[in-house]
Design an enzyme around this catalytic site. Structure first.
Site, short mmCIF file in Angstrom:
data_model
loop_
_atom_site.label_atom_id
_atom_site.label_comp_id
_atom_site.label_asym_id
_atom_site.label_seq_id
_atom_site.Cartn_x
_atom_site.Cartn_y
_atom_site.Cartn_z
N ASP A 81 37.74 -4.44 -16.15
CA ASP A 81 38.87 -5.23 -15.67
C ASP A 81 39.49 -5.94 -16.88
O ASP A 81 38.78 -6.39 -17.79
CB ASP A 81 38.30 -6.26 -14.66
N THR A 230 36.44 -14.62 -8.21
CA THR A 230 36.04 -16.02 -8.02
C THR A 230 35.20 -16.23 -6.75
O THR A 230 34.20 -16.96 -6.78
CB THR A 230 37.30 -16.93 -7.96
P1 13P Z 1 40.06 -13.78 -8.16
O1 13P Z 1 39.13 -14.43 -9.15
O2 13P Z 1 41.17 -14.67 -7.77
O3 13P Z 1 39.36 -13.19 -7.01
O4 13P Z 1 40.78 -12.58 -8.94
C1 13P Z 1 40.07 -11.43 -9.22
C2 13P Z 1 40.82 -10.57 -10.16
O5 13P Z 1 41.97 -10.27 -9.94
C3 13P Z 1 40.11 -10.07 -11.32
O6 13P Z 1 40.93 -9.33 -12.15
#
Ligand code: 13P
Length: 277
Positions: A81, A230
């Site tokens: 990611d 998160t």
């Molecule tokens: P959140 O932490 O808001 O769930 O986002 C996840 C995300 O998009 C990681 O690239």
């Protein structure tokens, strides 16, 4: 089984649902995510962002994530990611990741295209899938860097996909990473325009805090991968805190089980919505 991310996104496209991409930072998170996927007999993506490798080194996380995917009873793609450097992207591909995201969204359009093309060429050698971001998803990323939201321009989304050869596009439609201070107002009008012009599967970042209704609406407008980070980190922390505060005698093994349980519950809850049944 370890599979290319493209396979999961293709089946999501056919079945009109979204694949959950769940961020992990340690063994318990990997175990919790896979447990939920196996129980619901649903493929998932497990992912880690380049900036998180300071806490969770790739030398440890890489082999563990790939091995967990290979041993899973369901299809699992392993994804980088928010890749920031070609070095890191090369490294994870060597570890066997089946998908990478390049985040060059802060660069000017032409520079974003240039570096994205390099990543596409590199990933092709490994048969890996490529995601890229256009526009800027808001919120906190890594080193507490707060990004202002800049919605994806639907007029250039198709050109970006065509010229780079990416497999899926992460859109910015008012979404942000981290816990939203207030419920976000996602720009479904922009998403619809992107979906109508650009044939590539679309990715929604910043999944934590988005309502089930919003997820379903996003899925109806071409979102095929949804990122959750998160909420899983928070669930692990909450379950651990609860265990430590409510038991006089505590031990590591029970704590570890609670971490798995927290992530498992969170991942399961999201998969049930993303399956769109
Ligand atoms: P959140 O932490 O808001 O769930 O986002 C996840 C995300 O998009 C990681 O690239």
């Amino acid at each position: 089984m370890l599979v290319p991310m493209q396979k999961l996104i293709d089946s999501a496209e056919k079945g009109n649902f979204a694949v959950g991409a769940f961020s992990v930072g340690n063994m318990e998170m990997v175990m919790g995510a896979i447990k939920a996927a196996e129980e619901l007999n649903t493929p998932i993506i497990i992912q880690i962002a380049e900036k998180r490798l300071k806490n969770s080194p790739i030398e440890l996380m890489g082999p563990m994530m790939v091995s967990a995917a290979k041993n899973a009873k369901v299809d699992v793609a392993v994804h980088l990611d928010h890749g920031l450097t070609l070095e890191c992207i090369q490294k994870v591909l060597d570890y066997g990741f089946t998908s990478v995201m390049l985040d060059a969204s802060l660069l000017p359009f032409e520079e974003n295209i240039k570096i994205t093309k390099k990543v596409v060429a590199l990933a092709q050698k490994y048969g890996a899938t490529v995601e890229s971001e256009l526009g800027v998803v808001g919120g906190i990323e890594g080193d507490n860097l707060v990004h202002e939201i800049k919605c994806t321009d639907p007029k250039v989304a198709k050109e970006f996909c065509d010229r780079t050869g990416i497999d899926c596009l992460a859109v910015a439609i008012g979404n942000a990473h981290g816990n939203y201070p207030v419920l976000p107002e996602l720009r479904f009008d922009i998403l619809e325009e992107i979906h109508n012009t650009c044939t590539k599967p679309l990715v929604l970042h910043g999944g934590t805090g988005i309502t089930d209704e919003m997820f379903k609406k996003a899925i109806s407008l071409g979102i095929r991968k949804i990122n959750i980070a998160t909420a899983s980190f928070d669930a692990l922390t909450k379950y651990s805190k609860n265990y430590l505060e409510n038991n006089e005698k505590v031990d590591y093994f029970s704590l570890s089980s609670q971490m798995v349980e927290g992530v498992y519950q969170n991942v399961k809850r999201h998969i049930l919505v993303f399956n769109n049944k």
